[in-house]
Design a protein around this motif. Structure first.
Motif, PDB file in Angstrom:
ATOM      1  N   ASP A 248      37.294 -17.530  64.132  1.00  0.00           N
ATOM      2  CA  ASP A 248      36.618 -16.687  63.152  1.00  0.00           C
ATOM      3  C   ASP A 248      35.816 -15.597  63.856  1.00  0.00           C
ATOM      4  O   ASP A 248      35.801 -14.439  63.437  1.00  0.00           O
ATOM      5  CB  ASP A 248      35.696 -17.540  62.279  1.00  0.00           C
ATOM      6  N   MET A 249      35.141 -15.975  64.921  1.00  0.00           N
ATOM      7  CA  MET A 249      34.373 -14.995  65.686  1.00  0.00           C
ATOM      8  C   MET A 249      35.280 -13.886  66.187  1.00  0.00           C
ATOM      9  O   MET A 249      34.986 -12.692  66.083  1.00  0.00           O
ATOM     10  CB  MET A 249      33.679 -15.676  66.875  1.00  0.00           C
ATOM     11  N   VAL A 250      36.424 -14.271  66.779  1.00  0.00           N
ATOM     12  CA  VAL A 250      37.359 -13.272  67.293  1.00  0.00           C
ATOM     13  C   VAL A 250      37.808 -12.351  66.174  1.00  0.00           C
ATOM     14  O   VAL A 250      37.811 -11.126  66.307  1.00  0.00           O
ATOM     15  CB  VAL A 250      38.567 -13.964  67.956  1.00  0.00           C
ATOM     16  N   ARG A 251      38.149 -12.954  65.035  1.00  0.00           N
ATOM     17  CA  ARG A 251      38.608 -12.144  63.908  1.00  0.00           C
ATOM     18  C   ARG A 251      37.503 -11.170  63.490  1.00  0.00           C
ATOM     19  O   ARG A 251      37.735  -9.996  63.254  1.00  0.00           O
ATOM     20  CB  ARG A 251      38.987 -13.063  62.747  1.00  0.00           C
ATOM     21  N   LEU A 252      36.288 -11.660  63.441  1.00  0.00           N
ATOM     22  CA  LEU A 252      35.169 -10.812  63.017  1.00  0.00           C
ATOM     23  C   LEU A 252      34.892  -9.697  64.025  1.00  0.00           C
ATOM     24  O   LEU A 252      34.642  -8.555  63.643  1.00  0.00           O
ATOM     25  CB  LEU A 252      33.908 -11.668  62.826  1.00  0.00           C
ATOM     26  N   THR A 253      34.942 -10.046  65.310  1.00  0.00           N
ATOM     27  CA  THR A 253      34.664  -8.994  66.301  1.00  0.00           C
ATOM     28  C   THR A 253      35.715  -7.902  66.246  1.00  0.00           C
ATOM     29  O   THR A 253      35.429  -6.744  66.530  1.00  0.00           O
ATOM     30  CB  THR A 253      34.649  -9.557  67.732  1.00  0.00           C
ATOM     31  N   LEU A 254      36.930  -8.263  65.904  1.00  0.00           N
ATOM     32  CA  LEU A 254      38.005  -7.255  65.899  1.00  0.00           C
ATOM     33  C   LEU A 254      38.079  -6.504  64.584  1.00  0.00           C
ATOM     34  O   LEU A 254      38.894  -5.609  64.434  1.00  0.00           O
ATOM     35  CB  LEU A 254      39.349  -7.920  66.211  1.00  0.00           C
ATOM     36  N   ASN A 255      37.265  -6.900  63.615  1.00  0.00           N
ATOM     37  CA  ASN A 255      37.342  -6.211  62.327  1.00  0.00           C
ATOM     38  C   ASN A 255      35.972  -5.801  61.818  1.00  0.00           C
ATOM     39  O   ASN A 255      35.785  -5.575  60.638  1.00  0.00           O
ATOM     40  CB  ASN A 255      38.046  -7.112  61.304  1.00  0.00           C
ATOM     41  N   HIS A 256      35.031  -5.693  62.738  1.00  0.00           N
ATOM     42  CA  HIS A 256      33.674  -5.307  62.381  1.00  0.00           C
ATOM     43  C   HIS A 256      33.666  -3.875  61.873  1.00  0.00           C
ATOM     44  O   HIS A 256      34.389  -3.033  62.395  1.00  0.00           O
ATOM     45  CB  HIS A 256      32.787  -5.439  63.627  1.00  0.00           C
ATOM     46  N   ALA A 257      32.878  -3.610  60.845  1.00  0.00           N
ATOM     47  CA  ALA A 257      32.876  -2.257  60.280  1.00  0.00           C
ATOM     48  C   ALA A 257      32.082  -1.288  61.144  1.00  0.00           C
ATOM     49  O   ALA A 257      32.336  -0.100  61.144  1.00  0.00           O
ATOM     50  CB  ALA A 257      32.309  -2.293  58.863  1.00  0.00           C
ATOM     51  N   ARG A 258      31.095  -1.780  61.876  1.00  0.00           N
ATOM     52  CA  ARG A 258      30.294  -0.907  62.745  1.00  0.00           C
ATOM     53  C   ARG A 258      30.277  -1.472  64.151  1.00  0.00           C
ATOM     54  O   ARG A 258      29.238  -1.852  64.675  1.00  0.00           O
ATOM     55  CB  ARG A 258      28.857  -0.812  62.222  1.00  0.00           C
TER      56      ARG A 258
ATOM     57  N   THR B 182      24.475 -10.980  63.496  1.00  0.00           N
ATOM     58  CA  THR B 182      24.621 -10.859  62.056  1.00  0.00           C
ATOM     59  C   THR B 182      24.850 -12.228  61.434  1.00  0.00           C
ATOM     60  O   THR B 182      24.254 -12.575  60.415  1.00  0.00           O
ATOM     61  CB  THR B 182      25.816  -9.940  61.715  1.00  0.00           C
ATOM     62  N   GLN B 183      25.747 -12.989  62.066  1.00  0.00           N
ATOM     63  CA  GLN B 183      26.064 -14.309  61.525  1.00  0.00           C
ATOM     64  C   GLN B 183      24.837 -15.200  61.570  1.00  0.00           C
ATOM     65  O   GLN B 183      24.568 -15.940  60.636  1.00  0.00           O
ATOM     66  CB  GLN B 183      27.213 -14.932  62.344  1.00  0.00           C
ATOM     67  N   ALA B 184      24.109 -15.097  62.667  1.00  0.00           N
ATOM     68  CA  ALA B 184      22.922 -15.929  62.791  1.00  0.00           C
ATOM     69  C   ALA B 184      21.925 -15.568  61.702  1.00  0.00           C
ATOM     70  O   ALA B 184      21.329 -16.441  61.070  1.00  0.00           O
ATOM     71  CB  ALA B 184      22.309 -15.763  64.176  1.00  0.00           C
ATOM     72  N   ARG B 185      21.737 -14.266  61.483  1.00  0.00           N
ATOM     73  CA  ARG B 185      20.818 -13.835  60.438  1.00  0.00           C
ATOM     74  C   ARG B 185      21.259 -14.345  59.075  1.00  0.00           C
ATOM     75  O   ARG B 185      20.459 -14.669  58.226  1.00  0.00           O
ATOM     76  CB  ARG B 185      20.704 -12.317  60.427  1.00  0.00           C
ATOM     77  N   ALA B 186      22.599 -14.386  58.895  1.00  0.00           N
ATOM     78  CA  ALA B 186      23.122 -14.868  57.623  1.00  0.00           C
ATOM     79  C   ALA B 186      23.128 -16.394  57.600  1.00  0.00           C
ATOM     80  O   ALA B 186      23.509 -17.003  56.611  1.00  0.00           O
ATOM     81  CB  ALA B 186      24.535 -14.323  57.413  1.00  0.00           C
ATOM     82  N   GLY B 187      22.784 -17.027  58.681  1.00  0.00           N
ATOM     83  CA  GLY B 187      22.721 -18.465  58.757  1.00  0.00           C
ATOM     84  C   GLY B 187      24.079 -19.138  58.859  1.00  0.00           C
ATOM     85  O   GLY B 187      24.215 -20.320  58.630  1.00  0.00           O
ATOM     86  N   ALA B 188      25.122 -18.351  59.227  1.00  0.00           N
ATOM     87  CA  ALA B 188      26.469 -18.922  59.320  1.00  0.00           C
ATOM     88  C   ALA B 188      26.756 -19.334  60.756  1.00  0.00           C
ATOM     89  O   ALA B 188      26.179 -18.808  61.711  1.00  0.00           O
ATOM     90  CB  ALA B 188      27.506 -17.908  58.866  1.00  0.00           C
ATOM     91  N   THR B 189      27.666 -20.300  60.932  1.00  0.00           N
ATOM     92  CA  THR B 189      28.074 -20.712  62.277  1.00  0.00           C
ATOM     93  C   THR B 189      29.601 -20.740  62.333  1.00  0.00           C
ATOM     94  O   THR B 189      30.221 -21.792  62.192  1.00  0.00           O
ATOM     95  CB  THR B 189      27.541 -22.111  62.634  1.00  0.00           C
ATOM     96  N   PRO B 190      30.192 -19.556  62.504  1.00  0.00           N
ATOM     97  CA  PRO B 190      31.665 -19.467  62.490  1.00  0.00           C
ATOM     98  C   PRO B 190      32.277 -20.078  63.751  1.00  0.00           C
ATOM     99  O   PRO B 190      31.627 -20.140  64.800  1.00  0.00           O
ATOM    100  CB  PRO B 190      31.914 -17.962  62.444  1.00  0.00           C
ATOM    101  N   GLY B 191      33.545 -20.521  63.630  1.00  0.00           N
ATOM    102  CA  GLY B 191      34.269 -21.075  64.776  1.00  0.00           C
ATOM    103  C   GLY B 191      34.760 -19.953  65.665  1.00  0.00           C
ATOM    104  O   GLY B 191      34.587 -18.761  65.380  1.00  0.00           O
ATOM    105  N   LEU B 192      35.393 -20.344  66.760  1.00  0.00           N
ATOM    106  CA  LEU B 192      35.824 -19.365  67.766  1.00  0.00           C
ATOM    107  C   LEU B 192      36.796 -18.348  67.167  1.00  0.00           C
ATOM    108  O   LEU B 192      36.614 -17.140  67.309  1.00  0.00           O
ATOM    109  CB  LEU B 192      36.471 -20.099  68.947  1.00  0.00           C
TER     110      LEU B 192
END
Ligand SMILES: Nc1ncnc2c1ncn2[C@@H]1O[C@H](COP(=O)(O)OP(=O)(O)OP(=O)(O)O)[C@@H](O)[C@H]1O
Ligand SMILES: Nc1ncnc2c1ncn2[C@@H]1O[C@H](COP(=O)(O)OP(=O)(O)OP(=O)(O)O)[C@@H](O)[C@H]1O
Ligand SMILES: Cc1ncc(C[n+]2csc(CCO)c2C)c(N)n1
Ligand SMILES: [Mg+2]
Ligand SMILES: [Mg+2]
Lengths: 310, 260, 288, 223, 260
Positions: free
Chosen positions: C46-56, C34-44
């Motif tokens: 941020d990635m952890v936070r996103l994986t633990l709060n993903h809506a799907r 998803t991040q790649a598609r959005a063209g974002a490059t989050p840090g580690l």
């Protein structure tokens, strides 16, 4: 005069796809027609023809391919009205797979809905000359469940979606429209009629029943008309009727907006015989080992009810 | 003579096992008159338990015939003609000691109140008062065996089948119970068929002693033992007693297949 | 019971840790895509936070499930259709009725099989074959057929639950009723006890450990049966409807919340059975 | 009635569709059921052994095991399909989840079934835990273990069939039953059900035969 | 004196039961020297089995101390210092008789070939040759008990704990096994702790007899019994023998709680 009962079996769970019926009930259009309508929601393993065969409904919402198929198999369903003019069925692919045209589908894994909904797909593949039996020259078919997870999880290259529902789930799943390749069945010339109202043939010989159905269809079309004009309020009515408590308002509003594009409320639900013929031709061309229908059906639709509704 | 309580004619029994048949009883002939006290004595495996089981209709003879009270063993069993003390206590683990002793009374439809009274009396007889509410596993081996004796006596059967009832008891208790049993027998004129390994016990209790030998199980000797109804413990020192004991011992020795 | 609190908590803690690790690992790909598609490059972090709060998510984090559970139980009136309590109750009532019927059928069948030797050969194969018939897949037809016979509402669901749960009970009970050893049975014979007496005073008490083992399996099966039966019944209400709706909309978190609710529900029921078992065992003189 | 075709119709269809039925059987039974059954029963058994050895684990795991058992198939099937893909592997995973718990519960009960005196004997030999397990606890637990194996046999089949409901390749008994039932091709549905019933019964029968051979000494095996 | 094999100091054991504690052993003091043959005798329920179980580390004392071969009972058990014959046969139903007797040898890692040889020799000793392939339930009670004796002897422990091993046997077999045991003991200088209910047996076999009394289980008398190593069966008629037997009987009687 006493109020008459009608049991309507939907094809799927409570959602804006069926807003017209819920609106007609909530806003008193059925009551005004002297009808007491009971709406039974459907679900993944509810096949309306089966419910009909079990004698558990007076009228069902069904896609025409499935209705014609069950007609050949001994449950003679007859189309009495067709509120949905357009097909909303599509095949949605991840663009990153390189799929741009139908020809690119060869060798791909595709998610398809079965249980009677696979016929348009089979017809399309037959037209494309793509075998569906798993040979490398053809396509690999997955029986898709109820959602678009196979696409999100990259288990499939394409999945079946409806314009009004699953497509938006893909979008919610993090895809931008430009990252998707979409094939609308209508654009591929294999559109078949969806969401029509069907009853059992033998009951149509009963004039009282035809009259009752006439009132039902008219009231339903009034519901659809209102829903088309008041999409947000219709979505709210649908939400009120969702017993599972799982639907969200945003999604239903969006769905209602998309549904409105497929409707034709002008003819009072009158089936256009040309649409019917196109559907039958599509199905007859589907071929394969187990064809949907082997010959052109007769008596599969009637205008008697719509006419009675006037 | 009155009609025999037990009449065995050419009785034989063969167990079929995976590696061939086992002849547990062979041509067994015996009449037991009412009121007799018969002891069965013989080497381990000679068929004593099997004989009791045939009488009790727990095993069917494969040859010959047997009657119990003039009827088939099955009819006798259905008429609840006998009480049986097994070689092992076989108490039900989910019942207290009192519950175990009351069980046959329950089955025979004795009123609830009477059950407890009778069961407690029997437990007192075997010196287990105070253990009514214990469960079997909380009792020593000998205590369990005594409880099972109380259970067999509780419903006062006319015929008693006892399979080494006192095997697990010490001499003093054993003497005590021997006397009690003799008293009971004298008072009620029950018929008793009694398996024991103790020669003095057999001589002390019986009117007749059946000496058996194994493979196949058969009678080697029947020793009359008329010491009269009144038998103080001291009788065991008399020459008459010792003579009978000696004869039983010889019969027993003769039946043994190996040299001792 | 209280002895097991510490072990349970310890193991739970271990599992939750594992779970968080698993959630990060399993959701990583989707988030990265998803991040790649959005063209974002989050840090580690941020990635952890996103994986633990993903809506799907592929696997939701425990706190997401707890949050969903809390919102759908505590913040709504129990009568609300959005309340999980309401749905749990719908499922529970069908499961309990089905469990009751299934237990009765299972025990009766076992009793019949044990007492009538001929039934062993004639009835058992049918009992077994009945379980090999995939009722769950047939549930839609069954519901339609039962409806045609006038059975509606709770009863068809209970019947499917009963169909699933009588089997473990019957199998365990047959074993249990045959568990008493030869001497225990001989004893009864010497008293010429009736079949009924042998049953009540010997076979039944001896079978209780087997019965309880069967009941526990059956209880879980009954809940599953009730849930499955909710789907073709229109999936109107009940945990099954929640599961399905969640599945239909790809609401992984909602599926998990319903799953956890179902698990808690039947674990509670199984726990109650366990307590009953201990109580009975105590009265039957089990060693501490 | 449409829902119950005549046996002759079913038999005819059976004949005509034999290759298709065999393909479905391979997909569902030979691939998903057998592998899932082996792994599920194996895992339940293994965990029971561990739990028997480590009382801390037993007390901690068993209540959680109950939680896992309570997970309804219809709930885990979509999730497992998400994790393990659409093919038979995810169905096998569902079978694992379904067969695991009956085996765990029964084995734990069985391992506790050896008599007190029999255990004392092992203790008196200072037998290692492994020896006690192999020579006493396992034989004594066999009747319980076989109970679980028997209960699990049809359960595994049901699990695999239902799991196919939540996405599958276009083959498999569950796939066929649901899609054909929706199309009202009920002769084919019933033919498939006959296959399921026969396969499930035969599976059970095999386990029962093995049980008879292995627990000949148990009181329940003697008349 | 050599270090005692068993040294019990103020040993006591209380069972907590639902209806109050049961004092099974109380202030039990006993030293057993290597090579001694100690018999425990006493009324049923006096704690004999419990004592053996404490020695064998199957039960833990609730008071006092005990050492076995100078170690804790647990260490002794782990070192496989003893063989135990239980009061009940406790044969495993899924093993044949031979399989049961080979069990301890299997556990102790004896090579397969040797196992069968040794087990068969022990079965011959208890006169069960020919029954190797039978299952336990196909044997009579006494035969099962003999199989369990063979099992305990098979791995040749230095210390033997025997709980009424000969209770279910007839006099002849019992005499025979008594002699065998005595021979074995004389030849191997094992230490034996032996529970029996038979006074003559105790006197015939033992170097010392411990007489116990119940509730709470404690020692009432310790009777020395030095009849020398060579004891023909006839020794039982000698005055010395009868004197010792009489003393044991009196001790036993004194310990009984009820009058006989
Ligand atoms: N597990 C237990 N729980 C409670 N009480 C017990 C337990 N085991 C034994 N007892 C009690 O301890 C006492 C001593 O029992 P023990 O088995 O040692 O007797 P014993 O001397 O071996 O008798 P017997 O000669 O009858 O075998 C008895 O009163 C018995 O009731
Ligand atoms: N169920 C059985 N199956 C096969 N053989 C059996 C069975 N029961 C007993 N036997 C055999 O029958 C013979 C007689 O056994 P029985 O139990 O009658 O002996 P017993 O005289 O009571 O011996 P003990 O004094 O040791 O109790 C034995 O050789 C035994 O092995
Ligand atoms: C098992 C099963 N899978 C898919 C469909 C297809 N379908 C028909 S209408 C509808 C709603 C669109 O949002 C969907 C998904 C079905 N009927 N049954
Ligand atoms: Mg016997
Ligand atoms: Mg004892």
């Amino acid at each position: 005069q006493g109020v008459e009962r009608v049991t309507l079996q939907l094809k799927w769970v409570t959602q804006a796809q069926f807003a017209g019926y819920y609106v007609a009930q909530a806003r008193g259009m059925y009551r005004a027609a002297n009808l007491d309508v009971r709406i039974n929601a459907g679900g993944p393993d509810i096949a309306p023809p089966q419910v009909m065969a079990g004698g558990r409904a007076d009228v069902v919402v069904e896609w025409m391919p499935a209705a014609l198929a069950s007609r050949e198999r001994g449950v003679p369903l007859v189309n009495i009205a067709q509120p949905f003019k357009q097909s909303g069925l599509m095949l949605t692919c991840r663009a990153e797979t390189g799929i741009r045209t139908p020809a690119d589908l060869r060798g791909r894994t595709l998610g398809v809905w079965f249980s009677g909904n696979e016929y348009p797909f089979l017809a399309w593949m037959a037209r494309l000359n793509l075998p569906t039996n798993g040979t490398p020259q053809g396509v690999r078919v997955l029986r898709q469940g109820f959602n678009v997870d196979p696409l999100l999880q990259r288990q499939a290259d394409c999945v079946s979606t409806m314009t009004y529902n699953e497509y938006w789930q893909v979008i919610d799943g993090g895809f931008r429209p430009d990252q998707l390749t979409v094939f609308r069945y209508a654009d591929q010339g294999v559109a078949t009629l969806e969401d029509g109202l069907y009853v059992l043939e033998n009951r149509l010989s009963d004039a009282a029943f035809v009259a009752r159905m006439g009132r039902f269809v008219r009231a339903s079309m009034q519901g659809w008309d209102w829903a088309r004009q008041n999409p947000d309020a219709a979505a709210a009515i649908v939400l009120d009727n969702d017993a599972s408590g799982a639907q969200t308002e945003a999604h239903q509003r969006r769905m209602m907006a998309e549904i409105a594009k497929l409707l034709d409320t002008t003819g009072g639900g009158r089936l256009d015989p040309a649409d019917y013929e196109r559907t039958v031709q599509t199905l007859l061309s589907s071929g394969g080992e187990s064809p949907v229908i082997t010959r052109a059906p007769t008596g599969a639709w009637t205008h008697a009810v719509v006419d009675a509704a006037r | 003579m009155a009609e025999p309580v037990i009449a065995a004619r050419d009785l034989s029994l063969v167990f079929a096992t995976r590696d061939g048949p086992v002849q547990a009883l062979s041509n067994f002939n015996l009449d037991i008159a009412p009121g007799e006290f018969i002891s069965l004595i013989g080497p381990s495996g000679c068929g004593k338990t099997t004989l009791l089981r045939v009488i009790a209709d727990l095993e069917s003879a494969t040859g010959g015939s047997i009657t119990v009270n003039g009827r088939t063993p099955e009819q006798a069993r259905l008429a609840r003609d006998y009480g049986y003390v097994f070689q092992a206590p076989a108490l039900y683990p989910w019942r207290t000691i009192l519950g175990n002793v009351m069980l046959p009374l329950e089955i025979m439809g004795i009123p609830r109140a009477e059950r407890a009274v009778r069961a407690k009396a029997q437990l007192a007889l075997v010196n287990l008062s105070g253990f009514e509410r214990k469960f079997p596993w909380q009792l020593s081996g000998g205590m369990q065996q005594r409880a099972s004796i109380a259970r067999a006596l509780a419903f006062e059967p006319k015929l008693l089948l006892m399979d080494e009832p006192f095997g697990a008891l010490d001499e003093i208790v054993r003497d005590h119970l021997n006397e009690q049993l003799l008293k009971l027998w004298a008072a009620t004129r029950k018929t008793v068929v009694f398996v024991t390994h103790s020669i003095p016990e057999a001589v002390f209790l019986s009117t007749r002693i059946v000496v058996m030998s194994p493979r196949p199980g058969r009678i080697t000797d029947i020793v009359d033992c008329n010491l009269g109804p009144d038998r103080p413990l001291e009788i065991r020192e008399t020459p008459e007693f010792l003579r009978i004991a000696q004869r039983v011992r010889e019969g027993l020795r003769a039946g043994h297949s190996y040299d001792v | 019971m209280s002895r097991s609190i510490i072990p349970v908590l310890t193991i739970c803690a271990g599992l939750v840790l594992l779970w968080y690790g698993g959630a990060i690992w399993m959701n990583w790909q989707v988030v990265a895509d998803t991040q790649a598609r959005a063209g974002a490059t989050p840090g580690l972090m941020d990635m952890v936070r996103l994986t633990l709060n993903h809506a799907r998510p592929l696997l939701p984090a425990p706190h997401q499930i707890l949050d969903e559970l809390w919102r759908s139980t505590a913040t709504l009136p129990v009568t609300s259709r959005r309340s999980l309590v309401h749905h749990a109750w719908v499922t529970l009532s069908a499961a309990l009725v089905g469990f009751g019927m299934g237990t009765a059928i299972g025990v009766l069948l076992a009793v019949a099989v044990v007492h009538v030797r001929a039934l062993e050969r004639s009835l058992m194969p049918w009992i077994v074959a009945s379980q090999a018939v995939p009722v769950l897949a047939l549930a839609p037809i069954v519901i339609v057929a039962l409806g045609a016979m006038g059975l509606e509402g709770l009863l068809p669901k209970a019947i499917i639950a009963a169909y699933l749960c009588f089997f473990p009970i019957a199998i365990g009970m047959v074993k249990g009723l045959r568990a008493p050893d030869a001497m225990a049975r001989d004893l009864m014979r010497t008293w010429s006890a009736t079949q009924a007496q042998v049953f009540w005073k010997l076979r039944l008490p001896a079978s209780l450990p087997y019965l309880f083992a069967g009941l526990k399996v059956a209880m879980a099966a009954a809940v599953v049966g009730a849930i499955v039966a909710e789907l073709p019944a229109g999936a109107q209400a009940g945990l099954g409807a929640r599961l399905l709706a969640g599945s239909y909309f790809g609401q992984t978190i909602q599926i998990w919340a319903a799953l956890v609710a179902a698990a808690i529900l039947s674990a509670t029921l199984v726990g109650l059975l366990g307590a009953a078992e201990r109580l009975v065992a105590r009265r039957m003189g089990a060693r501490a | 009635m449409v829902l119950l075709p005549a046996p002759s119709a079913i038999a005819a269809r059976f004949w005509l569709a034999a290759p298709m039925l065999w393909g479905d059987f391979t997909q569902t039974f030979l691939k998903a059921v057998l592998s899932g059954y082996a792994i599920g029963c194996g895992a339940g058994f293994g965990l029971a052994l561990v739990a028997d050895r480590v009382p801390f684990l037993r007390r901690g795991l068993l209540p959680l095991g109950h939680l896992v058992a309570a997970l309804p198939v219809v709930g885990i099937a979509p999730i497992l399909a998400m994790w393990f893909g659409f093919d038979w592997q995810s169905k096998a995973a569902v079978v694992v989840a379904m067969t695991f718990f009956p085996m765990l519960v029964n084995t734990v009960a069985g391992l506790a079934a050896a008599g007190a005196l029999e255990r004392d004997l092992m203790r008196s030999y200072a037998a290692s835990p492994g020896q006690t397990l192999w020579l006493l606890k396992l034989p004594a637990a066999l009747p319980f273990i076989f109970t679980a194996l028997k209960v699990n046999a049809p359960l595994a089949l049901i699990g695999a069939i239902v799991a196919e409901f939540f996405g599958s390749p276009t083959q498999g008994m569950g796939f066929r039953i649901t899609t054909e039932a929706a199309k009202l091709a009920l002769d084919l549905v019933w033919a498939e059900i006959v296959v399921a019933a026969v396969a499930g019964s035969a599976f059970y029968g095999l386990v029962a035969l093995a049980e008879r051979a292995a627990t000949f000494w148990h009181p329940s095996a003697r008349p």
